[in-house]
Design a protein around this motif. Structure first.
Motif: not given
Lengths: 575, 574
Positions: A200-201, B127, A196, B120-121, B123
């Motif tokens: 996302l990344r 999560a 997941f 990325g961080e 995101l």
């Protein structure tokens, strides 16, 4: 159950004695609470007026309050100790970090070191503060209660005593079964969870590939798989708590029923029976509390192990062998037949011979992986050589992690670290007390003036993470300003300072740096050969060996030289 | 009122509670039954032994209590087990749905091909937020639901026997279950906020300490480091202690309130049942049942006080944009000329791109150079339509890029500084370039990207897994995998955004050569940080303060432009 290392901690014995005493009093209060409750109920049951049982109720209330107060007191008591212990650890840890320096980050990784300092110490605190209380509760309270139950009716006491190991046995067996099940599913489990975050990344990439929309359903399917896997594991994992729950509640029910039969047969009167019934849940309570936090206990133990093993690491020996007031124009550094290898494996550096005098400017060149940075780390004393002879001004040294040497040089890495502080504090890091005038001059010299002019609060703007982000070139300039303010240091170590900058920024930076190099001993590791025009000596490295050394002009003139060979390799076949 | 407003606008918690009513219902019912069985056990066994102590003639008279005692004894752990399974299952269902939702939401906001607003961080943070919300359900919402149910049940239960006493319980429980938690939530809120702040600062400080370790040591400021770090840690410890102390005394207060409840219940039971030989056994029953009830109220209290911990997570999730993708009609693009006409872009009134003109004809290869901050990234974003110009026009084949967003991946492929590789097999990663590609085509693309020797070395070959964001492979190999993906994607325009910046010189040469060989027939817009491989470009543009200051073929520039010559010397190419 209790860690043996715990008893070695300073002052802990006294603390634990205090904890034992408080827990003991608490256990007595629990007993009293149960007994007086039973008396009050029995009095009423016998048809006595409420006024006749007020003293029993009062004693019950007192015991109840004492018990609850002790809960708060124990927490206070242990939290105070935990704070002190953690503060001591923190200081020891940081002192150790500073003593080990880069060796630490090279061996442990930055992430690890940060975690130990943050979450690690937090877990240790938790361990001292909450878990020790639960451990001691379990060690004292049930047994005092059991003793009393034995005293009034040994058969019931025996039953409660025998059921205890049975409960633990089932808890452990089912816990192990759950563990093995969890282990078996772990890979699957982790994989599904990661995917997941992975999606996302990787979203920008998915977008670029035009796949973003079709991936949405896949995300749901992956998550549903994750749910099913997790539930499979949980069904087993929860059985161990279920077993604990089942046996304790059932034991209470069994005790109640047996007490009922005894009463029916006239073997017993109501008061002792009711007392046992009230005390039975209290007997199991510490066990339940403990098992709830069992995993937290393990985490705490592991964290303590990490912290202690870090603190107990040996310092680097012999850091004060060298006496050096200042590096001057006639100082001398020699490495003879020096080699370096990490604890296992091939040597990274072999038979290194270097002689550096005064304010020489020495380039260390070679392709990546040739050992340039490793050599620079040995010169900086961040790594200790495994063999060879090292000396400064004819003083023989075991390694270069010498206090007097390290206070002589300024080390400039590829990406200088920018602290989460104001720009001013970042610049004055090595010389906190310099005047504003000097700062201004350093800012101009380092080419930072246009950058500072753009900042909303000038020199007082916050930098670094969550503050103002700086580009690679700006970070280098900030580091140069740091260096300019510290006039004491006469040795400069550069580790690929311009490797990843864009060529125009590199060009600008070179104009700034060239004058700074004068009247310093310079070691300059780089694969950007244009720097050679600023150097008066060059070491050419290949596979951990210095294959050639000499003046750059002479080596460049020789078409067969290793330097020229490197040069053509770096230019690439395409040009 | 803030809370009310927040709940009204909420798109993550409330809708889901409404959607999944059955699971929610059972979860709350089961946790109510657990407490009920626990209280029932004490109630019945209290009655049982009191009744037994009266030594009734017939054992059958206590037969029902005996059975019930055992029944409750067995029921409680079973209810609890079932409750935990049901609630976890429910929460994981929530996770599935909300993950998809989060993905859709982020995907729509990053709908532009190079929208890198979310790093990325951030995101990962989102999560984590979802994970945290699981606890909100498990520790706050479910216990609270069960608590309210219990509240009603107990009040009605007493009401049947004595309505005046029911009123008393009603008031006391309102204090324990509603007033104390609300007060403690309010009192804790600012502390929680402060605690989070300090926690974040502690992390920054720890990073400062470790990443800046060399500087601390070299500057001889070890002592400063120790004290500097100590300040925040002491602050944090103090804040945490404050809220813990508060929690302890709050629990103590609730215990005191429950003490009052126990004693008043005892008094009341004594008065209520004293005149009846059978009813008198209820004294023990009612009094003993109070204890397990009180335990469950403590849990509700903790859950509610903690709930402010989730505030930020909920806010962050709700701040995400709604899913809004507008479908645009498919346009036929025949000639793939990229053109910028008088394009200006401003950010906060500051012009990043000024009146820029650029035309790239099909098959042309241009190189873009410029210092960081010169506007290179902005220019690329304009070309891909991630951002729209303030004035001027960006077109591909004569169509405005904003009208081409839905089909952009068929026109433009991108190779970044660090290609993202997914945690799946090599074959699947490359296949993402074109899902309908055959295994054979994929293998050809991999070979063209120069990866055949690597594949042959790997024990599982094409089926080797990439592992965590492709960390298994070196920088050069990763870029080659991304290149293979682009080969399959077969878009006529390729944007290269400093694809070799993190590679060593030797690898850089090799990768660049590979790129320009296999992409010979495509249009290439190449942002590069230095001049290595520059001869492969047809045109070179230098960007400074949003305008081209220098442009031309590399050969002309090398002959006529001093700036270019200086830079060539830097790269040792002159």
């Amino acid at each position: 159950m209790i860690d043996k290392r715990l008893f070695k901690l300073k002052g802990i014995i006294g603390i634990l004695v205090g904890l034992v005493m408080m827990t003991g009093i608490q256990a007595l209060a629990i007993l009293a609470q149960g007994i007086f409750m039973a008396i009050a109920i029995v009095n009423l049951w016998q048809g006595k007026a409420i006024s006749q049982t007020t003293s029993a109720i009062a004693f019950f209330a007192i015991a109840f309050v004492v018990r609850q107060l002790l809960v708060v007191f124990k927490n206070h008591y242990m939290s105070k100790y935990a704070d002190e212990a953690v503060e001591t650890y923190r200081q020891q840890l940081l002192t150790k970090y500073t003593a080990l320096g880069s060796t630490l980050t090279i061996e442990q990784g930055t992430g690890n070191a940060v975690t130990t300092l943050g979450a690690g110490l937090d877990n240790v605190k938790n361990y001292f503060q909450l878990l020790l209380i639960k451990v001691f509760d379990l060690g004292i309270i049930p047994w005092l209660i059991l003793l009393y139950i034995f005293y009034i009716k040994w058969e019931q006491g025996l039953f409660l005593l025998l059921i205890f190991p049975v409960i633990i046995l089932f808890f452990v067996i089912l816990g192990l079964a759950a563990q093995s099940k969890a282990d078996a599913e772990f890979a699957n489990f982790k994989n599904l969870n990661n995917r997941f975050v992975d999606a996302l990344r990787g979203l920008p990439t998915l977008k670029q590939l035009g796949l973003a929309d079709s991936y949405s359903d896949e995300i749901y399917d992956i998550s549903e798989d994750y749910r099913k896997t997790t539930m499979r594991t949980l069904r087993i994992a929860m059985t161990s708590t279920f077993a604990l729950d089942f046996f304790t509640t059932l034991s209470i029910a069994v005790v109640a029923v047996f007490l009922g039969f005894d009463l029916l047969d006239g073997h017993m009167t109501l008061l002792p029976a009711l007392t046992i019934l009230i005390l039975a849940p209290e007997y199991f309570l510490p066990l339940r509390n403990f098992s709830d936090d069992y995993h937290a206990t393990l985490n705490g133990k592991n964290a303590l192990t990490d912290v202690l093993s870090m603190i107990e690491r040996p310092d680097i020996a012999d850091q004060n062998v060298l006496t050096l007031d200042a590096w001057t124009s006639d100082s001398q550094l020699t490495l003879q037949d020096m080699s370096f290898s990490y604890t296992e494996g091939e040597p990274m550096l072999k038979a290194i011979n270097i002689e550096a005098t005064g304010y020489q400017k020495i380039a260390i060149v070679g392709e990546s992986g040739s050992g340039k940075s490793t050599l620079l780390s040995v010169i900086g004393g961040f790594l200790q050589p495994s063999d060879g002879k090292i000396s400064i001004n004819h003083q023989t040294l075991p390694h270069l992690a010498q206090k007097d040497w390290q206070s002589q040089f300024f080390y400039m890495p590829q990406q200088p670290y920018i602290f989460h502080e104001t720009l001013k504090k970042n610049i004055t890091f090595y010389a906190p007390d310099v005047s504003d005038k000097l700062i201004e001059r350093a800012v101009t010299q380092a080419g930072l003036a246009p950058f500072v002019a753009e900042l909303p609060d000038g020199l007082d703007t916050m930098m670094g993470e969550s503050g103002r982000q700086v580009s690679g070139g700006q970070a280098q300039r900030i580091a140069l300003a740091r260096l300019l303010l510290d006039t004491q240091r006469k040795v400069l170590l550069f580790d690929e300072p311009t490797a990843h900058l864009d060529v125009e920024t590199e060009y600008d930076l070179k104009q700034t740096m060239a004058p700074i190099l004068a009247s310093h001993l310079v070691f300059f590791a780089t694969h950007r050969l244009h720097w050679l025009d600023q150097m008066d000596y060059v070491l050419v490295m290949h596979n951990g060996v210095i294959v050639e050394q000499g003046e750059p002009n002479k080596l460049l003139a020789d078409t067969e030289s290793a330097l020229n060979q490197l040069r053509s390799e770096l230019r690439g076949a395409s040009s | 009122m803030k809370v009310k407003k927040m709940l009204q606008q909420d798109r993550w918690l409330v809708p889901f509670l409404k959607q999944q009513k059955t699971g929610l219902f059972w979860s709350i019912i089961l946790s109510f039954m657990t407490i009920f069985a626990a209280a029932g056990l004490m109630f019945i066994s209290g009655y049982l032994i009191s009744r037994a102590a009266q030594r009734p003639d017939n054992i059958l008279l206590i037969y029902v209590p005996i059975v019930l005692t055992r029944g409750f004894g067995i029921a409680r752990p079973i209810f609890r087990y079932a409750q935990r399974l049901v609630s976890h299952n429910w929460v994981l269902r929530f996770v599935s749905k909300s993950r998809q939702r989060l993905y859709d939401s982020v995907a729509s906001s990053a709908s532009k091909i190079r929208g890198q607003l979310q790093t990325g961080e951030v995101l990962s943070l989102l999560a984590d937020d979802l994970d945290r919300l699981q606890n909100l359900y498990l520790r706050t919402i479910f216990p609270l639901g069960a608590g309210i149910l219990l509240y009603l049940f107990v009040a009605i239960g007493f009401g049947v026997v004595n309505w005046l006493f029911m009123l008393w319980w009603f008031v006391m429980l309102a204090v324990i279950m509603i007033i104390v938690p609300l007060l403690s939530l309010l009192a804790n809120r600012s502390r929680v906020h402060r605690q989070k702040q300090l926690q974040a600062q502690l992390y920054t400080d720890a990073t400062d300490a470790i990443l800046g370790l060399q500087d601390w040591i070299s500057s001889g400021r070890q002592r400063d480091l120790v004290t500097y770090q100590g300040r925040v840690m002491a602050d944090l410890a103090a804040t945490k202690n404050n809220s813990m102390h508060f929690g302890w005394w709050r629990d103590f207060l609730i215990q005191m309130l429950s003490l009052i409840l126990v004693i008043t219940t005892l008094f009341w039971a004594g008065a209520q049942f004293s005149n009846n030989h059978i009813a008198i056994n209820f004294i023990a029953a009612f009094t003993l049942a109070v204890f397990p009830l009180v335990d469950s109220f403590l849990g509700v209290n903790q859950g509610v006080s903690e709930s402010s911990f989730y505030e930020d997570s909920i806010k962050r999730l709700n701040a995400l944009p709604e899913n809004t993708i507008k479908a645009t009609p498919h346009l036929d693009v025949t000639d793939e000329t990229v053109a910028l006409k008088n394009v200006t872009f401003k950010y906060d009134d500051k012009a990043i791109i000024r009146q820029l003109n650029l035309t790239v004809v099909p098959g042309q290869k241009i190189a873009l150079l410029g210092r960081s901050g010169s506007g290179k990234t902005t220019l690329l974003k304009l070309i891909t339509g991630d951002i729209l110009p303030v004035s001027g026009q960006v077109t591909i084949g004569g169509h405005d890029v904003s009208a081409l967003q839905q089909q952009l991946s068929q026109l433009v492929a991108v190779l970044d500084q660090q290609a993202y590789l997914f945690d799946t097999s090599i074959l699947n990663n490359v296949r993402m370039g074109n899902l309908s590609a055959t295994d054979e085509q994929i293998k050809i693309a991999i070979q063209q990207a120069g990866l055949q020797p690597l594949i042959d070395r790997l024990p599982s070959g094409y089926n080797t897994s990439m592992q965590e964001a492709g960390t298994r492979f070196s920088g050069g190999e990763r870029q080659r995998f991304a290149l293979a993906r682009i080969l399959l994607q077969d878009a006529p325009i390729v944007i290269l955004d400093e694809p070799t910046v993190s590679l060593d010189p030797k690898t850089e040469h090799e990768v660049l050569q590979q790129i320009f060989t296999v992409l010979a027939d495509r249009t290439i817009i190449w942002v590069t940080h230095h001049l290595t491989g520059i001869w492969a470009a047809d045109q070179v543009y230098f960007l400074e303060k949003g305008q081209f200051t220098l442009s031309g073929t590399p050969t002309d520039l090398a002959k006529n432009a001093t700036h270019f010559q200086q830079l060539l010397a830097m790269d040792d190419l002159g």
